[in-house]
Design an enzyme around this catalytic site. Structure first.
Site, PDB file in Angstrom:
ATOM      1  N   VAL A 111       0.790  -1.114  -0.021  1.00  0.00           N
ATOM      2  CA  VAL A 111       0.072   0.052   0.066  1.00  0.00           C
ATOM      3  C   VAL A 111       0.807   1.287  -0.027  1.00  0.00           C
ATOM      4  O   VAL A 111       1.683   1.447   0.827  1.00  0.00           O
ATOM      5  CB  VAL A 111      -0.959   0.115   1.188  1.00  0.00           C
ATOM      6  CG1 VAL A 111      -1.927   1.272   1.318  1.00  0.00           C
ATOM      7  CG2 VAL A 111      -1.788  -1.215   1.407  1.00  0.00           C
ATOM      8  N   SER A 112       0.811   2.192  -1.087  1.00  0.00           N
ATOM      9  CA  SER A 112      -0.154   2.100  -1.973  1.00  0.00           C
ATOM     10  C   SER A 112       0.574   1.558  -3.379  1.00  0.00           C
ATOM     11  O   SER A 112       1.596   1.542  -3.485  1.00  0.00           O
ATOM     12  CB  SER A 112      -0.712   3.596  -2.262  1.00  0.00           C
ATOM     13  OG  SER A 112       0.384   4.276  -2.835  1.00  0.00           O
ATOM     14  N   VAL A 115       2.733   3.963  -5.774  1.00  0.00           N
ATOM     15  CA  VAL A 115       3.836   4.504  -4.934  1.00  0.00           C
ATOM     16  C   VAL A 115       4.610   3.485  -4.425  1.00  0.00           C
ATOM     17  O   VAL A 115       5.697   2.975  -4.879  1.00  0.00           O
ATOM     18  CB  VAL A 115       3.630   5.432  -3.810  1.00  0.00           C
ATOM     19  CG1 VAL A 115       4.930   5.825  -3.329  1.00  0.00           C
ATOM     20  CG2 VAL A 115       2.791   6.590  -4.373  1.00  0.00           C
ATOM     21  N   CYS A 116       4.255   2.776  -3.241  1.00  0.00           N
ATOM     22  CA  CYS A 116       4.971   1.682  -2.589  1.00  0.00           C
ATOM     23  C   CYS A 116       5.486   0.372  -3.469  1.00  0.00           C
ATOM     24  O   CYS A 116       6.361  -0.300  -3.224  1.00  0.00           O
ATOM     25  CB  CYS A 116       4.375   1.414  -1.230  1.00  0.00           C
ATOM     26  SG  CYS A 116       4.040   2.693  -0.192  1.00  0.00           S
ATOM     27  N   VAL A 117       4.181   0.075  -4.159  1.00  0.00           N
ATOM     28  CA  VAL A 117       4.443  -1.278  -4.928  1.00  0.00           C
ATOM     29  C   VAL A 117       5.157  -0.842  -6.227  1.00  0.00           C
ATOM     30  O   VAL A 117       6.142  -1.422  -6.699  1.00  0.00           O
ATOM     31  CB  VAL A 117       3.018  -1.734  -5.255  1.00  0.00           C
ATOM     32  CG1 VAL A 117       3.431  -3.072  -6.189  1.00  0.00           C
ATOM     33  CG2 VAL A 117       2.259  -2.320  -3.949  1.00  0.00           C
TER      34      VAL A 117
END
Length: 205
Positions: A111-112, A115-117
């Protein structure tokens, strides 16, 4: 980009910012759908004994701790607390843990999604890894954002996938010893499959 299949011997799982606070903002799917996919992926990592690396951002602040559906199944997985890096791949300790797995296929969720992934997945591709983004075990703020994130990742060489597809590809053959655990996992976290098993057992008497 490799077309070699995922196996329990060549894959590792990266769980990025699956935190209680951040997860409150997931709206591209229902929260129950999101949580059941996350737990399904965590159980998959456990049953296939996949090396797993967890990372968090601002865990002691509003983002909160790691979701219990992850820590409950993967209590021994290392958790890298990032002091400020948005892209977890910019954190040397996180990358070191990934390298320590010795695996070149990375199964990423978080998440999110955009961005993070996406940031981790794209950076890992650039570093020479074959990367799979588990979309249903990831979440973001609306469906449009999810779609844009998937498009960007695909353009960068990341393979979108779901937790059930990950598990099925790892299993490859129901006759392998992990088949029973996978059937139970799917029965618990894939509604139609749970109904299928219940109907079968009822018919058997």
């Amino acid at each position: 980009m490799s077309n070699e299949r995922l196996t329990p011997e060549n894959a590792a799982v990266l769980l990025v910012d699956h935190q209680t606070g951040l997860s409150n903002g997931v709206q591209d799917q229902s929260v129950p759908e999101f949580l059941t996919a996350v737990e399904g992926l965590a159980k998959t990592a456990k049953s296939f004994n996949l090396p797993t690396v967890i990372t968090t951002s601002a865990e002691d602040g509003p983002n909160g701790p790691v979701l219990p559906v992850i820590t409950g199944h993967l209590p021994d997985a290392p958790v890298i607390q990032r002091p400020g890096e948005i892209n977890a791949w910019d954190n040397a300790d996180f990358v070191a843990e990934v390298e320590k797995t010795g695996r070149k296929k990375l199964i990423v969720a978080g998440v999110s999604t955009e961005v993070c992934v996406a940031f981790v997945a794209l950076s890992a591709v650039q570093a020479g890894y074959d990367v799979y983004a588990v979309i249903d075990a990831s979440g973001t703020w609306n469906k449009l954002v999810q779609e844009v994130a998937i498009a960007r990742m695909v353009q960068g060489g990341v393979k979108p996938i779901t937790w059930v597809a990950v598990a099925a590809e790892l299993q490859a053959d129901w006759r392998k010893p992990t088949g029973q655990a996978l059937a139970e996992n799917m029965g618990a976290h894939l509604p139609f499959y749970g109904n299928l098993i219940a109907s079968f057992m009822a018919a058997k008497g």
